[in-house]
Design an enzyme around this catalytic site. Structure first.
Site, short mmCIF file in Angstrom:
data_model
loop_
_atom_site.label_atom_id
_atom_site.label_comp_id
_atom_site.label_asym_id
_atom_site.label_seq_id
_atom_site.Cartn_x
_atom_site.Cartn_y
_atom_site.Cartn_z
CG ASP A 94 69.09 48.65 16.46
OD1 ASP A 94 67.98 48.09 16.52
OD2 ASP A 94 69.70 48.85 15.40
CG HIS A 126 66.53 46.02 13.78
ND1 HIS A 126 67.34 47.09 14.05
CD2 HIS A 126 66.25 46.08 12.46
CE1 HIS A 126 67.55 47.78 12.93
NE2 HIS A 126 66.90 47.18 11.95
CB SER A 180 68.65 47.94 9.33
OG SER A 180 67.70 48.92 9.62
#
Length: 800
Positions: A168, A243, A578
């Site tokens: 990620d 994120h 996600s």
């Protein structure tokens, strides 16, 4: 005071209060009555608060013995010395930590816990404040509350010793979600490391965050103009946009007490497997000039290669390509290629299904060796009351935590018919209106845009014009995000928007009041597949059901980078597949701790065949979109992940490398491309096998004309002598005959094959119809979804 004495003392105290209360009822002095009763109740509550038993975690550090039974006995001896008897010790003990480290959970009073904390052999004692419901509600909703000592979470020591790898945008290592309080030593199998870089030191890792690496060479090769010294991103494993930090903390974040997002959804926060170890592989980089994140194929493959070497048990990737998809044997589909090798080594690969819903055939990460996740809502909403001047109250949805906006002028910008000025009530065009139209008012607008940018842009236009708030009418079901500076921006559907518009047109001075958002959980909030969640069928291979499973992915609170624009104290509420993928990764980590020798396909089968197909209250699950419908397998695969049931599935549909090769041959890939992927010379059978025979926990027939027969094999992982009978719930207009109808297992027969003969009564092309095939014994209902589409016209052209 032992446990029995304490119970007697409490009973006497309660009886005394009740007796005195009834005696005082005859008194004339009610004020004295109230004072005396309240004084006694308060005194009793003080006694309860100080002497009531609560769950405490007693951490003892590294094990002093390799025999787990010996370690557990030492825990009982410690409790016996404290409580006075072995009986009380066994009643107090919740569970024993005896594998990765030494410790136990027990019901203790505060004073008892303090005595243990003062003991020289005790490292730390934690109160049960860490073990309340998750802030995002995800884990309580999924039945994995730490308050229950008899669930999968506690049976597996919260995922201790399982290593989850994440590819990620990196991690913010200082986040409290990655504290290693109470976490045992790093697993011996771990071969990875903590790579230093910009504002990231090797000491940023700990017993929780055991590894961090970054991969940028491929990205730099493709972006020669990228300036590493001027970029706001960190040239290290440190996360800039947040994120990666968010996904990591969802799956394996540690306990964070008393966390909330601006007062909404408050409580204690944790990941799905709070004692699992996490390893970060940063392969995605923020590009300042475009404001986007880029992930190079070569960097992702290198990250997956490193993760396989380092010893991760689970790989979670909230990444995906775009439609049209590359074939699974094409190296440009870096995730499918890397995942194939990872799965061959026994690593479970969990991927997001994509955010292009509700359109069909948009699901990503479709390879049959990947566990692909759709996003659903929770049984939670954020109702935001809108009160009109006619006193009608409308409940919108928002994440607004500012002050109440009292009755204020309300306007819908439209041409009154006596002016040449241009007015627009379209949210994207509010900036075309004169500022005086919106200044000092709340503005109503309509949009057909499915992105939240329409909401945030409308809010910015109204705020710039001096407006005080905006109400956005849009298609229901799109995710929520707070507007900048907590500006009041409330979402409603078109029907409610029209109601407000009719009110505006009915009066000369329309006004509105907007109250702060509230948090509502449980009934009557229903569970839905999120609008944005990508849908099947699989565009590469329609006979392979995708997504596999659904999990909460809407308005999920978790850790983030403080650099994130919407970060509040290092935490944020985000939505997307996600967020759903790491939920399943956390569940898989718990299952891996319970069944360390299962194959990746076994975990997928267990999760799919035991999934919920209704919400926790038994209501149907709907799929958001236009228009809303009852969810089907192309929306959420087998259903919503049910961790407790998946721990004991009864039967599994297992697969290995040879099964995946069978799929590649049946899908028509040539021998050379398969050989390149597998790493050895592979020659497909002639005639090629049927893709319908791939041993998936699902049956999907995209082009049925007359009749087909397919085969599946199930393996018993429940009681040795088990007998299962079949139950078929066929799709509309479809007949399915299963042979045999009974499966008998014993010590010599662990796996049994069965056939399904499928035929149709339809005489025209149809869409997909859905049903179920269930194997049931007295304890298990092993359910797989069945999806069938009749394609008579296509077969006619194929034959002529």
């Amino acid at each position: 005071m032992n446990g029995a004495s304490l119970k007697v003392f409490k009973l006497i105290a309660i009886l005394k209060v009740e007796t005195l209360f009834f005696f005082l009822l005859g008194m004339r002095n009610y004020r004295l009555l109230l004072v005396l009763v309240l004084s006694l109740v308060i005194a009793l509550n003080v006694v309860r608060a100080s002497d009531e038993s609560k769950v405490h975690i007693v951490y003892l550090g590294e094990k002093q013995h390799d025999d787990p039974e010996f370690v557990t006995e030492s825990h009982h001896q410690m409790l016996s010395s404290l409580l006075g008897s072995k009986v009380d010790a066994h009643e107090s003990m919740v569970y024993s930590y005896r594998h990765g480290f030494s410790g136990f959970a027990a019901k203790l009073t505060d004073s008892q816990a303090k005595k243990l904390a003062d003991s020289p052999e005790v490292v730390h004692v934690m109160t049960d404040s860490f073990y309340e419901l998750a802030t995002t509600r995800t884990w309580d909703y999924l039945g994995l509350s730490v308050a229950n000592p008899n669930n999968l979470l506690n049976d597996t020591n919260m995922g201790d010793q399982v290593i989850i790898g994440f590819i990620d945008t990196g991690v913010w290592p200082e986040s409290e979600s990655f504290n290693d309080n109470g976490v045992g030593p790093i697993p011996r199998k771990w071969k990875g490391g903590c790579e230093p870089g910009e504002k990231f030191k090797s000491t940023n890792c700990n017993r929780k965050l055991i590894g961090a690496k970054y991969f940028i060479n491929g990205f730099l090769a493709e972006n020669e103009g990228f300036n590493t010294t001027e970029s706001r991103d960190y040239i290290s494993a440190r996360d800039f946009i947040g994120h990666g930090t968010h996904t990591v903390s969802i799956a394996g974040g540690s306990f964070v007490p008393n966390m909330s997002y601006k007062g909404l959804a408050g409580g204690n926060l944790r990941g799905g497997a709070p004692r699992a170890r996490i390893a970060i592989y940063k392969a995605c980089w923020y590009v300042d000039q475009q404001g986007v994140v880029a992930c190079s194929s070569s960097d992702i493959l290198k990250a997956m290669d490193e993760a396989m070497h380092d010893g991760v048990d689970v790989l979670s990737l909230s990444l995906g390509a775009q439609i049209p998809l590359y074939p699974e044997t094409d190296l440009r589909d870096r995730i499918a290629t890397g995942a194939f090798h990872a799965v061959a080594k026994g690593i479970i690969v969990v991927c997001a299904g994509g955010n292009s819903g509700p359109a069909a055939q948009t699901v990503l990460n479709t390879a049959p060796w990947i566990l692909t996740v759709a996003a659903t809502t929770l049984d939670r909403s954020f109702p935001t009351p809108i009160t009109l001047g006619n006193r009608k109250v409308i409940l919108g949805q928002a994440l607004y935590t500012g002050q109440e906006l009292g009755f204020t002028s309300l306007v819908y910008p439209e041409n009154p018919g006596n002016t040449n000025e241009t007015f627009s009530g379209v949210c994207e065009s509010l900036n075309l209106n004169p500022n005086r139209t919106m200044a000092g008012k709340v503005v109503l607008c309509f949009t057909t845009n499915t992105l939240f940018t329409a909401v945030s842009r409308a809010a910015s236009y109204v705020k710039a014009a001096g407006g005080l708030g905006v109400i956005i009418a849009r298609n229901p079901g799109y995710n929520l995000t707070p507007c900048r500076d907590d500006f009041p921006c409330v979402a409603i559907d078109y029907e409610l928007g029209t109601d407000i518009l009719l009110y505006i047109r009915s009066t000369g001075s329309p006004v509105v009041k907007i109250q702060p958002s509230r948090t509502l959980v449980g009934q009557p909030v229903g569970t839905k597949v999120a609008t944005f969640s990508s849908r099947g069928p699989n565009s590469i291979s329609p006979a392979i059901l995708k997504p596999d499973i659904g999990a909460p992915g809407v308005s999920i609170l978790a850790a983030t980078s403080p650099d994130s624009n919407s970060s509040v104290g290092g935490f944020d509420i985000l939505s997307g597949t996600s967020m759903a993928a790491p939920v399943v990764a956390g569940v898989v980590a718990l299952l891996k701790a319970l069944h360390p020798n299962w194959s990746p396909a076994a975990f997928r089968s267990a999760i799919v065949t035991t999934a919920w197909r209704t919400d926790p209250f038994g209501e149907q699950i709907f799929a958001e979109g236009s228009s809303r419908k009852v969810a089907d397998p192309f929306d959420y695969g087998g259903g919503i992940v049910n961790a407790e049931k998946a721990a004991e599935p009864g039967l599994i549909y297992d697969m290995g490398t040879q099964d995946y090769i069978l799929y590649l041959c049946s899908a028509g890939y040539n021998d050379s491309s398969i050989s390149q992927l597998v790493g050895k010379v592979t020659v497909c059978l002639n005639p090629k096998p049927s893709v319908l025979d791939v041993n998936l926990p699902s049956i999907t027939i995209p082009n049925l004309k007359d009749e087909v027969t397919l085969t599946r094999t199930v393996t018993n992982v429940g009681p040795v002598d088990s007998v299962y009978k079949v139950v078929v719930e066929p799709p509309l207009g479809i007949r399915a005959v299963v042979t045999p109808e009974t499966l008998v297992f014993n010590s010599k027969t662990e796996s049994v094959s069965f056939t399904v003969r499928v035929s149709t009564t339809h005489k025209i092309n149809t869409g997909f119809y859905f049903g179920n095939l269930i194997w049931t014994d007295s304890m298990h209902n092993v359910t797989i979804p069945v999806s069938v589409r009749t394609q008579i016209l296509q077969n006619y052209y194929d034959e002529n």
